[in-house]
Motif scaffolding. Structure first.
Motif, mmCIF file in Angstrom:
data_model
loop_
_atom_site.group_PDB
_atom_site.id
_atom_site.type_symbol
_atom_site.label_atom_id
_atom_site.label_comp_id
_atom_site.label_asym_id
_atom_site.label_seq_id
_atom_site.Cartn_x
_atom_site.Cartn_y
_atom_site.Cartn_z
ATOM 1 N N GLY B 203 1.052 -1.120 0.077
ATOM 2 C CA GLY B 203 -0.059 0.037 -0.047
ATOM 3 C C GLY B 203 0.707 1.198 0.121
ATOM 4 O O GLY B 203 0.590 2.166 -0.831
ATOM 5 N N GLU B 204 1.776 1.346 0.811
ATOM 6 C CA GLU B 204 2.913 2.415 0.774
ATOM 7 C C GLU B 204 3.522 2.500 -0.459
ATOM 8 O O GLU B 204 3.664 3.573 -0.839
ATOM 9 C CB GLU B 204 3.818 2.217 2.169
ATOM 10 N N ALA B 205 3.975 1.437 -0.950
ATOM 11 C CA ALA B 205 4.668 1.372 -2.383
ATOM 12 C C ALA B 205 3.814 2.203 -3.420
ATOM 13 O O ALA B 205 4.162 2.890 -4.280
ATOM 14 C CB ALA B 205 4.999 0.103 -2.873
ATOM 15 N N PHE B 206 2.501 1.618 -3.361
ATOM 16 C CA PHE B 206 1.463 2.233 -4.057
ATOM 17 C C PHE B 206 1.481 3.752 -3.746
ATOM 18 O O PHE B 206 1.410 4.425 -5.225
ATOM 19 C CB PHE B 206 0.113 1.620 -4.068
ATOM 20 N N ALA B 207 1.290 4.039 -2.866
ATOM 21 C CA ALA B 207 1.127 5.636 -2.547
ATOM 22 C C ALA B 207 2.367 6.281 -3.009
ATOM 23 O O ALA B 207 2.312 7.415 -3.573
ATOM 24 C CB ALA B 207 1.060 5.855 -1.084
ATOM 25 N N ARG B 208 3.542 5.862 -2.827
ATOM 26 C CA ARG B 208 4.841 6.432 -3.389
ATOM 27 C C ARG B 208 4.730 6.416 -5.006
ATOM 28 O O ARG B 208 5.345 7.703 -5.288
ATOM 29 C CB ARG B 208 6.064 5.666 -2.973
ATOM 30 N N MET B 209 4.492 5.694 -5.458
ATOM 31 C CA MET B 209 4.325 5.744 -6.981
ATOM 32 C C MET B 209 3.441 6.736 -7.350
ATOM 33 O O MET B 209 3.710 7.537 -8.289
ATOM 34 C CB MET B 209 4.008 4.277 -7.646
ATOM 35 N N ARG B 210 2.309 6.675 -6.666
ATOM 36 C CA ARG B 210 1.197 7.786 -7.236
ATOM 37 C C ARG B 210 1.830 9.088 -6.976
ATOM 38 O O ARG B 210 1.469 10.284 -7.588
ATOM 39 C CB ARG B 210 0.070 7.446 -6.346
#
Lengths: 254, 240
Positions: B203-210
């Motif tokens: 979830g955190e990885a996704f937020a960073r990519m966004r």
């Protein structure tokens, strides 16, 4: 004696046995669909096959394919906007084109892309359940030709078995509706893609190898592909252990 | 195809936010969902480590009761939905099969006036954040259009929760942006890769990519493609 027909018969028999064996056992739907896609390629003598399911929000998603090469999976994915798979899904009828070099007018994006990837012909078959079309099987051929009637019948039967497999899993898991099964299978596929990413990065391998690693390890450990994928994806699986002992054999305690 | 539905439903939410001067939130998604579909009430719970249920929003007293029941009983369609990663759609809670499957929950829910219950997990693969629950006081299935709408509302609620969990405000949240229900595999693959690169949750990885996409004025799928193509790496000191 027709050598080709005997060989094909043997392959059909083997496929039938393999499918039956799977369906009576505890099986993983995505793994099952992957096996079907591979069998399609072998039995129908095509060069790539991809199974797409409707996400029930208006798009089609690849849930299994005979190849994990990104470049080729892309050819399935891009048919969300146009292509034989989309037409097949919308009409519920088989859609084919025996010579993609002539199909640019019909599919201005898809035909050149598929042709550029080395494919000359295409065949799509619908995944149907009574009145509902839930997806499609998309097949690519490297030479410009059509599938003969027998191949089409066998192909449609394989696609119908895919649908049965999804439904059957429902009975084992108390699901009421096909809708639940479709979403669960699609989410499983997402988990597998995330797991591929984790493996690709941890082991510095490509996505194709990552999928093979996942699948081989799941088999050798007799674990469900989706369950393994979840623990790889969320970081709780010992990834290095997966590579060091891919075919662990149980030994008596020393 | 799919983007039309998403845009339409997001428009309902953003219009409501403006007209009633309320913030964009998962609670607002519940309100709009309840007003759009033929359901009696909508509730949402966040589920965090270790399996703690936190009811966050409900549009009716009964919805609140449903969320609370799951918290206390630890069983029910919503629990199953969260664990399986797929929706659990119960058109008639009174059927024998359900009474057998969830003995405590089915009884209590029926007493609370719930006749049909549709639980949508807020998940994307290994990213599991909560559940969106729709109920009816009368038995009946969701139509395929309602199912499609519910899935999109769940997608939006998931994205909002991932945003807030990453510490971002929901001001300026754009419901039409790339999310986690697209057909392209690269977004999911990249999420896995970045989670390893940054040693963070999916979830955190996704937020960073966004966050990266936003700062560099890129579409999420482009960022994903760069990550998968190994032309872009996220280093631990890279901040969104």
């Amino acid at each position: 004696m027709d050598g080709v027909n005997v060989a094909r018969e043997q392959q059909l028999a083997d496929t039938f046995v393999a499918l039956a064996d799977t369906l009576v056992d505890d099986f993983d739907p995505v793994d099952f669909l992957h096996m079907l896609a591979e069998r399609c390629v072998a039995l129908l003598d095509v060069d790539a096959a991809g199974l797409m399911l409707a996400d029930q929000r208006g798009a089609l998603r690849v849930v299994a394919s005979s190849t994990e090469q990104a470049r080729l999976v892309e050819l399935f994915q891009l048919q969300n906007d146009e292509g034989p798979c989309l037409e097949c899904f919308r009409t519920g009828q088989p859609v084919a084109h025996p010579d993609l070099a002539q199909a640019e007018q019909r599919w201005p994006q898809f035909a050149p892309a598929a042709h550029g990837a080395g494919f000359a012909a295409v065949q799509a078959l619908p995944m149907r359940l009574r009145n509902e079309v839930i997806g499609a099987m998309n097949m690519f051929l490297a030479t410009p030709r059509s599938l003969d009637d027998t191949a089409l019948r066998v192909g449609q039967a394989l696609v119908d078995v895919a649908t049965i497999g999804l439904l059957h899993e429902r009975n084992l898991r108390h699901s009421e509706t096909l809708a639940e099964q479709l979403q669960t299978a699609l989410n499983s596929r997402v988990t597998i893609e995330q797991a591929k990413g984790v493996l690709a990065e941890r082991l510095q391998i490509d996505m194709d190898q990552a999928f093979a690693t996942l699948r081989d390890y799941a088999r050798s450990q007799q674990r469900r592909l989706s369950e393994l994928a979840l623990s790889v994806a969320d970081g709780s699986e010992d990834v290095i252990g997966m590579v060091q002992s891919p075919h662990r054999v149980s030994r008596p305690e020393p | 195809m799919s983007s039309g539905r998403r845009q339409r439903l997001w428009r309902l939410i953003s219009d409501r936010s403006l007209s009633e001067d309320v913030a964009i939130s998962p609670g607002l998604v519940c309100e709009v969902c309840a007003g759009t579909l033929a359901v009696t009430g909508v509730g949402l719970s966040i589920i965090s480590d270790p399996r703690r249920w936190e009811p966050v929003s409900s549009t009716t007293v009964v919805s609140a009761r449903l969320e609370e029941l799951q918290l206390t009983l630890g069983e029910g369609p919503c629990v199953d939905a969260f664990e399986s990663g797929g929706p659990v759609l119960i058109a008639d809670l009174d059927a024998d099969a359900h009474l057998a499957r969830w003995p405590a929950f089915a009884q209590a829910a029926a007493e609370a006036g719930v006749a049909a219950l549709f639980a949508f997990p807020l998940v994307s693969g290994g990213i599991r954040v909560g559940v969106l629950d729709l109920y009816r006081d009368r038995a009946g299935e969701l139509s395929s259009a309602e199912l499609a709408d519910a899935l999109v509302f769940a997608d939006l609620a998931l994205l909002m929760l991932l945003n807030t969990q990453a510490g971002e405000s929901l001001d300026g949240f754009d419901g039409t942006q790339d999310g986690l229900s697209g057909p392209r595999a690269e977004v999911y693959q990249a999420t896995g890769m970045v989670s390893v690169q940054l040693a963070v949750s999916l979830g955190e990885a996704f937020a960073r990519m966004r966050g990266y996409a936003f700062i560099h004025d890129l579409v999420l799928s482009e960022v994903a493609r760069e990550v998968v193509g190994r032309r872009l790496r996220f280093e631990p000191e890279e901040r969104a």
